[in-house]
Design a protein around this motif. Sequence first.
Motif, PDB file in Angstrom:
ATOM      1  N   ALA A 172     102.445 -38.195  58.363  1.00  0.00           N
ATOM      2  CA  ALA A 172     102.852 -39.537  58.782  1.00  0.00           C
ATOM      3  C   ALA A 172     103.096 -40.420  57.556  1.00  0.00           C
ATOM      4  N   ARG A 173     102.264 -40.237  56.535  1.00  0.00           N
ATOM      5  CA  ARG A 173     102.473 -41.018  55.318  1.00  0.00           C
ATOM      6  C   ARG A 173     103.821 -40.689  54.686  1.00  0.00           C
ATOM      7  N   THR A 174     104.176 -39.425  54.717  1.00  0.00           N
ATOM      8  CA  THR A 174     105.458 -39.063  54.104  1.00  0.00           C
ATOM      9  C   THR A 174     106.645 -39.528  54.947  1.00  0.00           C
ATOM     10  N   PHE A 175     106.378 -39.994  56.160  1.00  0.00           N
ATOM     11  CA  PHE A 175     107.468 -40.627  56.905  1.00  0.00           C
ATOM     12  C   PHE A 175     107.537 -42.108  56.562  1.00  0.00           C
ATOM     13  N   GLY A 176     106.600 -42.561  55.743  1.00  0.00           N
ATOM     14  CA  GLY A 176     106.615 -43.953  55.308  1.00  0.00           C
ATOM     15  C   GLY A 176     105.644 -44.829  56.084  1.00  0.00           C
TER      16      GLY A 176
ATOM     17  N   MET B 352     105.528 -36.662  46.399  1.00  0.00           N
ATOM     18  CA  MET B 352     105.541 -37.402  47.663  1.00  0.00           C
ATOM     19  C   MET B 352     104.576 -38.574  47.659  1.00  0.00           C
ATOM     20  N   LYS B 374     108.866 -47.642  52.179  1.00  0.00           N
ATOM     21  CA  LYS B 374     109.448 -46.947  53.320  1.00  0.00           C
ATOM     22  C   LYS B 374     110.820 -46.368  52.990  1.00  0.00           C
ATOM     23  N   TYR B 377     110.782 -42.963  51.498  1.00  0.00           N
ATOM     24  CA  TYR B 377     110.510 -41.870  52.426  1.00  0.00           C
ATOM     25  C   TYR B 377     111.660 -41.624  53.393  1.00  0.00           C
ATOM     26  N   GLN B 381     111.903 -36.307  52.045  1.00  0.00           N
ATOM     27  CA  GLN B 381     111.020 -35.787  53.070  1.00  0.00           C
ATOM     28  C   GLN B 381     110.370 -34.494  52.609  1.00  0.00           C
ATOM     29  N   ILE B 407     108.551 -44.744  62.809  1.00  0.00           N
ATOM     30  CA  ILE B 407     107.982 -45.364  61.612  1.00  0.00           C
ATOM     31  C   ILE B 407     109.071 -46.059  60.809  1.00  0.00           C
ATOM     32  N   GLN B 408     110.207 -45.401  60.692  1.00  0.00           N
ATOM     33  CA  GLN B 408     111.284 -45.991  59.904  1.00  0.00           C
ATOM     34  C   GLN B 408     112.039 -47.065  60.681  1.00  0.00           C
TER      35      GLN B 408
END
Lengths: 280, 574
Positions: A172-176, B352, B374, B377, B381, B407-408
């Motif tokens: 989830a963190r790597t999705f921002g 990452m 954000k 990311y 990915q 999330i984005q």
Amino acid sequence: MHVDYFNCVKKNNMGRMGLILLVIISTIAIFAPLLTFYHPAETSPNTLQFPSAKHPLGTNDIGQDILSRVLYGARTTLVVAFLVGITSTLLSAFLGGTAALFGGLYERIVMRIADVFLTLPSILVIILITSYVRPGLLMLVIVISAFSWQGGARVIRAQTLSLKNKAHIAAARTFGAGNLYILRKHILPDLGPLMVAGFVQHARRAVFMEAGLAFLGICDPTTVSWGIMLNRALEFAYLNVWYWLLPPGLALSLTVLSFTFLGYALEETVNPRLRVKENA
Amino acid sequence: MLKINDLKVCYGNYRILKGIDLEIRQGEVLSIVGESGTGKTTLALTLLGLCQGKVEGKVTLEDENILTLSEDEKRTLRWNKISIVFQDVARALNPLMTAGEQIMEPMLENKLYSLEKAKARVLTLLKEVGLSQGCADLYPHQLSGGEKQRVLIAMALANNPEVIILDEPTSALDAITRVEILKLLKKIAAGRTVIVVTHDLSVAAKLSQKMAVLYSGRIVELGETKKLLQNPKHPYTRGLLRSFPNMTTTKDLQGIPGRQENVLEGCTFHPRCTQKISRCEQEVPELEQQADRKIACHRGGIVTLLETRDLVKKYNRVKALDKVSIELVEGETLAVVGQSGSGKTTLAKCLMGLEDSESGEIFFNGSKLVNRKKEFYKQVQMIFQTPQECISHRLNVLDAVIEPLNIQGIGSREERKEMAKKALQEVQLAVDDSFLKRYAHYLSGGEIQRVAIARALVINPKLIIADEPTSALDASVQAKIIRLLLDIQEKRGLTMLFITHDIALARKISDRVAVMLSGRIVEEGPTCEVFSSPQHPYTRDLLRAAPELSSHYSQETKTLQYCQVLKLQERSGY
């Protein structure tokens, strides 16, 4: 951990018992006005009457109907129990969760405070505070909550710490995702079982605490509370007023019992190691 | 010296050449490469004054503008100063004339030789191009393809011109004949100015010193052949190279996305370019000098997407990363190989932002990464090594794939669902409701891995850091997924940092490879070079341990000497 709380509790004998008791007590609390003929605060000249058709549980020293007071008393108890349950659970989840997530100095401060609260005999401190403040119902909830979050916070911090390093949270963190998203979407749901168990524990403690404080006479004497009834009745114990003394005591025991049973049952569902082998 | 200035050719409204500037020195061999339809042959024909279209610009040969010459003057120019070996061997020869007659034709037409002398010269020319004298009396249908090609070459040589244009000199020949013809061409090219027009990069590599890459009527890259082929800087050149089957590179073939379009504005390549910016759609890039070559690209050629400098990460006293410096350019795959514990995953995590590096710098898109927002990311990915764990047990397939979009904050609810479905389809998974509602722990290893890949792809990142994405899969599913990733690389210019311990896999998918050992990169370079001539003993061991299908296992070369040394060192506490 997809826990179907209701079904798990229902399958468990203790859980079923606790649930039934709690439902009965809650129903009484909600429908109290329909079940009684008198307002609990209503006084009458008929003081200290023995149970009769008019007053099924008799009257007290200032002529109030004891049955009304017992039934209405359930309201106070349950309101305090639920409010304390919710506030202290949220408080412990918030403090424990954020401590684990943010780490660093914040975590150390929060956890040291929790340690201090754990070592303090909280009942004594609560008695001290309440005897100065003479709190109303809401204040009572706040005071009790303020002294019952520490244990839960430690458990939740530990669980969060282990959750925090799970790969799906890294993903989830790597999705921002930010901390709040992760707390809301990934950590709180997994803390759910712990929080439900915590809620029941806190509620049970609150029932006890409220009654105890009232019994000691350090809360608002105008509240309709089982503790206050016990306190008053004891003064007239020489008159053999068992009809006054017994019902609130019994009600109190049953309420605490229901929460305890529920707590046991929940703990078993949350912690499978305690589960008795079903098909053995 | 042959000089071409701002040469433009159009057939009616269709502009085929859009401004070519070239300079070919005496004795130089220049190859002009590109797909068919890019204007290569038109350019060749224009140089001979044979072009049917409307021609603008200047072509200067010995201070004389060829384009302004009269038809008669052009006739004397052809064959005497500039000659051509035509593309279509079968049709370039007159079926009613013998080979000898045809070779003689230019000599006699221009009245340079008497018939006797011309006949004698035909024989010497035939010898020169490696044909027997008897061929002079044969008709084209009696000659093989290779022989016809040789006759055409002899024709081009007949009047001893200064400039020879070779238009696809070997396109119709078999491999063996091709090699012979190439040898011949190499011989005759000596001392002459030669322009090789071809789509066969190996011909360009063998014959030419300089190479011009033509796309849609413009030169996009120009420089030394060797450098261009070794390290193409323009995305089009790289695309050509990737789609050209050869024995040097090991990566699977990849094409160039889209097809050639008649672009009216901006860079001619922008509809097919994976790294275009808005400027590319508006302005035409000039061919500008850049280090060792000229390149026409607003972004200065293929851009560097990710770069690390001296990255260091320690776990207590163990150095997981020891001054790791890597560079990843747009649209390429860098394979990071090494045994487990060599720091590959740590590198991925540091990139990452899941682990903090102690020292060193990371650059993304040219700017230094300080904290990752954000936006970062959205472009970068990661595909995790353990797909089962990286998907929360609370999420079903659809939720899991939608999560990055949530999330984005991309798209509306409905759009997100559509995008998720599309990503799932891309990884060859079902998109029916029952599958979308299934939880991750009910999926098979291959399915869950593909769900994890779909999650990484759904927000359409520019860079994917793939940590052993296929290690848990069986070979056939792995093949499909690798194919998918390479396809996306071709279509969208996906850049990949591919972490694997599978050398054989790395060989097929990567442009470059970095070998890691105890946190250090011990060898790095183009995959073909590293694997064909490994320099570091550890790389040699890795190659020996790589899977192969032959049954010989007893060779003494199979012992992993360097690894044994390492183990001994570890045991002795070194």
